[in-house]
Design a protein around this motif. Structure first.
Motif, PDB file in Angstrom:
ATOM      1  N   PRO A  29      -3.509   3.208  -1.455  1.00  0.00           N
ATOM      2  CA  PRO A  29      -2.798   2.215  -2.276  1.00  0.00           C
ATOM      3  C   PRO A  29      -1.295   2.482  -2.386  1.00  0.00           C
ATOM      4  CG  PRO A  29      -4.892   2.740  -3.285  1.00  0.00           C
ATOM      5  CD  PRO A  29      -4.730   3.693  -2.131  1.00  0.00           C
ATOM      6  N   SER A  30      -0.879   3.754  -2.434  1.00  0.00           N
ATOM      7  CA  SER A  30       0.560   4.037  -2.487  1.00  0.00           C
ATOM      8  C   SER A  30       1.234   3.643  -1.176  1.00  0.00           C
ATOM      9  CB  SER A  30       0.806   5.524  -2.776  1.00  0.00           C
ATOM     10  OG  SER A  30       0.297   6.340  -1.736  1.00  0.00           O
ATOM     11  N   GLY A  31       0.511   3.817  -0.063  1.00  0.00           N
ATOM     12  CA  GLY A  31       1.038   3.353   1.214  1.00  0.00           C
ATOM     13  C   GLY A  31       1.167   1.841   1.239  1.00  0.00           C
ATOM     14  N   PHE A  32       0.203   1.154   0.641  1.00  0.00           N
ATOM     15  CA  PHE A  32       0.275  -0.301   0.552  1.00  0.00           C
ATOM     16  C   PHE A  32       1.493  -0.714  -0.268  1.00  0.00           C
ATOM     17  CE2 PHE A  32      -0.963  -4.324  -1.614  1.00  0.00           C
ATOM     18  CZ  PHE A  32      -1.083  -5.120  -0.491  1.00  0.00           C
ATOM     19  N   ASP A  33       1.791   0.011  -1.353  1.00  0.00           N
ATOM     20  CA  ASP A  33       2.971  -0.285  -2.163  1.00  0.00           C
ATOM     21  C   ASP A  33       4.231  -0.245  -1.312  1.00  0.00           C
ATOM     22  OD1 ASP A  33       1.205  -0.330  -4.254  1.00  0.00           O
ATOM     23  OD2 ASP A  33       1.815   1.595  -5.099  1.00  0.00           O
ATOM     24  N   THR A  34       4.352   0.802  -0.484  1.00  0.00           N
ATOM     25  CA  THR A  34       5.522   0.940   0.380  1.00  0.00           C
ATOM     26  C   THR A  34       5.587  -0.188   1.397  1.00  0.00           C
ATOM     27  OG1 THR A  34       5.454   3.354   0.152  1.00  0.00           O
ATOM     28  CG2 THR A  34       6.692   2.451   2.025  1.00  0.00           C
ATOM     29  N   LEU A  35       4.447  -0.513   1.990  1.00  0.00           N
ATOM     30  CA  LEU A  35       4.402  -1.581   2.979  1.00  0.00           C
ATOM     31  C   LEU A  35       4.797  -2.916   2.354  1.00  0.00           C
ATOM     32  CD1 LEU A  35       3.741  -2.362   5.879  1.00  0.00           C
ATOM     33  CD2 LEU A  35       1.351  -2.642   5.189  1.00  0.00           C
ATOM     34  N   VAL A  36       4.354  -3.169   1.131  1.00  0.00           N
ATOM     35  CA  VAL A  36       4.708  -4.403   0.430  1.00  0.00           C
ATOM     36  C   VAL A  36       6.218  -4.488   0.233  1.00  0.00           C
ATOM     37  CG1 VAL A  36       4.598  -5.568  -1.812  1.00  0.00           C
ATOM     38  CG2 VAL A  36       2.500  -4.762  -0.717  1.00  0.00           C
ATOM     39  N   GLU A  37       6.828  -3.399  -0.186  1.00  0.00           N
ATOM     40  CA  GLU A  37       8.276  -3.408  -0.404  1.00  0.00           C
ATOM     41  C   GLU A  37       9.023  -3.757   0.882  1.00  0.00           C
ATOM     42  OE1 GLU A  37       9.432   0.305  -2.039  1.00  0.00           O
ATOM     43  OE2 GLU A  37       8.381   0.020  -3.949  1.00  0.00           O
ATOM     44  N   ILE A  38       8.600  -3.179   2.008  1.00  0.00           N
ATOM     45  CA  ILE A  38       9.253  -3.464   3.283  1.00  0.00           C
ATOM     46  C   ILE A  38       9.032  -4.919   3.690  1.00  0.00           C
ATOM     47  CG2 ILE A  38       9.311  -2.886   5.746  1.00  0.00           C
ATOM     48  CD1 ILE A  38       8.386  -0.068   4.962  1.00  0.00           C
ATOM     49  N   GLU A  39       7.786  -5.376   3.587  1.00  0.00           N
ATOM     50  CA  GLU A  39       7.444  -6.728   4.008  1.00  0.00           C
ATOM     51  C   GLU A  39       8.172  -7.780   3.177  1.00  0.00           C
ATOM     52  OE1 GLU A  39       4.123  -8.001   6.331  1.00  0.00           O
ATOM     53  OE2 GLU A  39       6.007  -7.136   7.019  1.00  0.00           O
ATOM     54  N   VAL A  40       8.215  -7.593   1.871  1.00  0.00           N
ATOM     55  CA  VAL A  40       8.887  -8.561   0.996  1.00  0.00           C
ATOM     56  C   VAL A  40      10.374  -8.615   1.327  1.00  0.00           C
ATOM     57  CG1 VAL A  40       9.576  -9.018  -1.393  1.00  0.00           C
ATOM     58  CG2 VAL A  40       7.191  -8.450  -0.866  1.00  0.00           C
TER      59      VAL A  40
END
Length: 212
Positions: A29-40
């Motif tokens: 989930p923390s990796g998903f948080d990082t991926l979301v920040e980049i994608e957004v």
């Protein structure tokens, strides 16, 4: 929820989990948080796709190259350089790193993949909304038999629907990870809201997705 589910699907497959690690994103989930920040950041500053429609095979280099540079710049601002979520090769093939598109590796574009309003534009250029049946996968999971019967009645009016329909889908992948963080859910709810509103306008129906 659907974006996190797709991330979990990739993360819980051993080979895909390794691909996340190779990109510097832990399959957690923390990796998903990082991926979301980049994608957004990529969507807000560069656009969700290099072209006006989700047709990567038809994007000329004069359009693709500036988009890739913008995409790489946003990833670099988050500490990720040569980000495979911006570009990869060979395009259109499944390699050891997964499916490759002109706009990046499939497992790294889960937020851009969830912008349904953009991806449906190419269909709605040729087909009216009345010719498409679109429903939430959550409804299919929760009411599989009723939704399948509805689909059969809509697509094949003369088909004799059996008295018992057994859907074969098991929603298990996202359960293998800890829950998405509340702050990420809030960010995505706000991010997706305008895209979802435009999709509802195009379709003339409410999808009942979360709103801020």
């Amino acid at each position: 929820a659907r974006s996190f589910s797709e991330f979990a699907h990739h993360a819980t497959v051993s080979s895909a989990g390794g691909r996340y690690h190779n990109a510097g994103i832990p399959p957690t989930p923390s990796g998903f948080d990082t991926l979301v920040e980049i994608e957004v950041a990529i969507v807000r500053h560069c656009g969700a796709t290099p072209g006006p429609y989700f047709s990567p095979e038809q994007i000329p280099n004069s359009t693709l190259a500036p988009w890739e540079q913008c995409c790489l710049k946003q990833a670099a601002r988050h500490g990720f350089y040569s980000w495979p979520g911006c570009t990869c090769s060979p395009v259109g093939l499944k390699t050891k790193s997964g499916w490759c598109h002109q706009y990046g590796q499939q497992h790294l574009v889960v937020i851009r993949s969830s912008l349904y309003e953009i991806h449906l534009r190419k269909w709605l250029r040729y087909f009216p909304p009345s010719s498409l049946m679109i429903f939430r996968s959550e409804d299919l999971f929760d009411h599989g038999e009723a939704m399948t019967a509805q689909l059969l009645r809509w697509s094949s009016p003369n088909y004799a629907i059996p008295p018992r329909i057994v859907p074969h889908h098991y929603l298990t992948k996202s359960r293998n990870l800890d829950p998405m963080s509340a702050s990420t859910r809030t960010l995505l709810t706000e991010f997706f809201a305008p895209y979802n509103a435009r999709l509802e306008d195009r379709l003339g129906t409410k999808m009942n997705w979360p709103v801020p």
